[in-house]
Design an enzyme around this catalytic site. Structure first.
Site, mmCIF file in Angstrom:
data_model
loop_
_atom_site.group_PDB
_atom_site.id
_atom_site.type_symbol
_atom_site.label_atom_id
_atom_site.label_comp_id
_atom_site.label_asym_id
_atom_site.label_seq_id
_atom_site.Cartn_x
_atom_site.Cartn_y
_atom_site.Cartn_z
ATOM 1 N N LYS A 30 2.885 -6.416 13.679
ATOM 2 C CA LYS A 30 1.524 -5.586 13.357
ATOM 3 C C LYS A 30 0.548 -6.128 14.267
ATOM 4 C CE LYS A 30 -1.340 -4.834 9.393
ATOM 5 N NZ LYS A 30 -1.633 -4.782 8.171
ATOM 6 N N THR A 75 0.827 -1.108 0.007
ATOM 7 C CA THR A 75 0.025 0.044 -0.288
ATOM 8 C C THR A 75 0.910 1.196 -0.024
ATOM 9 O OG1 THR A 75 -1.600 -1.237 1.055
ATOM 10 C CG2 THR A 75 -1.850 1.107 0.979
ATOM 11 N N THR A 85 2.404 -4.356 4.822
ATOM 12 C CA THR A 85 2.489 -4.081 6.307
ATOM 13 C C THR A 85 2.400 -5.648 6.641
ATOM 14 O OG1 THR A 85 0.253 -3.559 6.360
ATOM 15 C CG2 THR A 85 2.113 -1.906 6.462
ATOM 16 N N ASP A 86 1.585 -6.498 6.088
ATOM 17 C CA ASP A 86 1.144 -7.585 6.617
ATOM 18 C C ASP A 86 2.244 -8.612 7.119
ATOM 19 O OD1 ASP A 86 -1.499 -6.939 6.660
ATOM 20 O OD2 ASP A 86 -1.945 -8.391 4.772
#
Length: 409
Positions: A230, A78, A152-153
């Site tokens: 995260k 993203t 980010t995952d």
């Protein structure tokens, strides 16, 4: 891809159908919002198929007039993307000014954006970690700092892998992600990237993660990769530093909060990883047969146990046989905060007798990556001792209260 115009109650809505299942239909409306309807409550005025747009790669570009050069390696995600609300496609941002605009970044730094991958982070594998690491090593000979734009995952996995693979670092390496794409008014991509560039312009000699410090703008944290996780699906401050304060913060200038490793004169990159490692989340009802199948052909397994590091007693014989065959079983905690301690209860002591290695307060995902690194780099008879050694700051002497960590004190 299907474009549709439908009537719902007294409204006519147009957009792209992005999902249709279980009696529900989800439409990406022309205004960019996703809307879900009960299929029986909508009437299609028009519905037609369109060719799906190709997933494009970000273009290589160099901009800026600064003396210090920062390489931004794009891997997807993203952070450097925008949504085309006309087509519904997610496209890369190719112009750095869309991310750096409104700041003095391009007057203080020369920024070279280079694509090396274009994948959602959940698709990345250990071989991709090595590929990213090699690209970082290559850039280290010319750049003054390297930023890796990443989804980010699984960013904590990749950044931790690089932290272990780089025995010595000549330049800072900062991973950066975003929860919301750059076209959205609430996007965190610009601030996170600007902070990452500034973090990469320091003397940091380890791998960090640059993400929002809170849901509000104005403060970005630099987290030590091997103590990061995260912890929220969508909040802009989704990443937390587990057990220690952030390395630094950025609010227009960089301020380091705790001691950190400095850059070296040389680069030492050791890319060999053993990917025959598994991670298993213990749960009530897990049976011996399933556990045996999960760990078959694996050289090591990280088990996320309950509380201090426990699992059902009827599974311990499976673990004992596994370690007796020359493999390694590591016990981490599902609690994330705190440390394993297998000496408190009888179950823990039985696990120790079965050959289980405690992860202590290591973040489970980091324990998984560390096991891959050690098995790929060192003789296996050294594994047990090296796993308990604090190599990159992945182990902390004591966990600080969450309130103190949040304040960065």
């Amino acid at each position: 891809m299907e474009r549709a115009v439908l009537r719902y109650k007294n409204s006519v809505i147009s957009g792209l159908i992005i999902n249709e299942s279980n009696g529900l239909i989800t439409l990406k409306a022309s205004n960019g919002y996703n809307m879900t309807f009960d299929r029986s409550e909508v009437e299609f005025i028009e519905r037609k198929k369109e060719e799906s747009p190709e997933r494009k790669s970000i273009e290589a570009v160099e901009k800026g007039q600064g003396d210090r050069k920062i390489s931004v390696l794009a891997t997807g995600g993203t952070i450097a993307s925008r949504v085309d609300y006309e087509t519904g496609a997610v496209s890369p941002v190719s112009d750095p000014e869309l991310i750096f605009g409104g700041s003095d970044i391009l007057t203080r730094f020369t920024v070279a954006v280079k694509p090396i991958l274009n994948e959602f982070s959940e698709n990345l594998k250990p071989a991709d970690w090595i590929r990213i690491g090699q690209a970082v090593a290559d850039e280290s000979s010319e750049a003054d700092g390297v930023v890796v734009a990443h989804g980010t995952d699984t960013m904590a996995y990749t950044s931790s892998a690089l932290a272990f693979m780089f025995e010595r670092m000549r330049v800072p390496v900062v991973f950066v992600g975003a929860q919301r794409s750059s076209d959205r008014p609430s996007s965190d991509s610009r601030e996170n990237m600007q902070a990452a560039i500034n973090f990469a312009g320091t003397d940091l000699g380890e791998v960090g993660i640059s993400m929002h410090a809170s849901t509000s703008d104005g403060h970005v944290s630099l987290l030590r990769s091997v103590r990061s996780r995260k912890m929220h699906t969508s909040r802009r401050d989704a990443f937390e530093s587990i057990g220690i304060p952030p390395l630094a913060e950025y609010d227009g200038s960089v301020k380091f909060l705790i001691d950190y490793r400095r850059v070296s004169d040389t680069v030492e990159f050791r890319p060999d990883l053993d990917d025959r490692v598994s991670m298993i989340y213990f749960h009530p009802g897990l049976n011996a047969g399933d556990l045996e199948n999960m760990i078959a052909e694996k050289h090591a397994v990280v088990i996320l146990g309950t509380g201090l590091g426990h699992m059902a007693k009827d599974l311990i014989p499976v673990v004992k046989k596994y370690t007796a065959d020359g493999n390694y079983a590591i016990m981490a905690s599902q609690c994330i905060y705190g440390s394993t301690d297998l000496n408190v209860y009888s179950t823990g002591r039985e696990l120790l007798a079965a050959g289980v290695i405690e992860a202590g307060n290591m973040v489970p995902e980091v324990a998984y990556v560390k096991a891959m690194y050690l098995l790929g780099q060192y003789p296996h008879d050294l594994f047990r001792d090296l796993f308990r050694k604090n190599m990159r700051g992945e182990i902390v002497e004591r966990d600080l209260p969450v309130e103190i960590i949040k304040l960065g004190r």
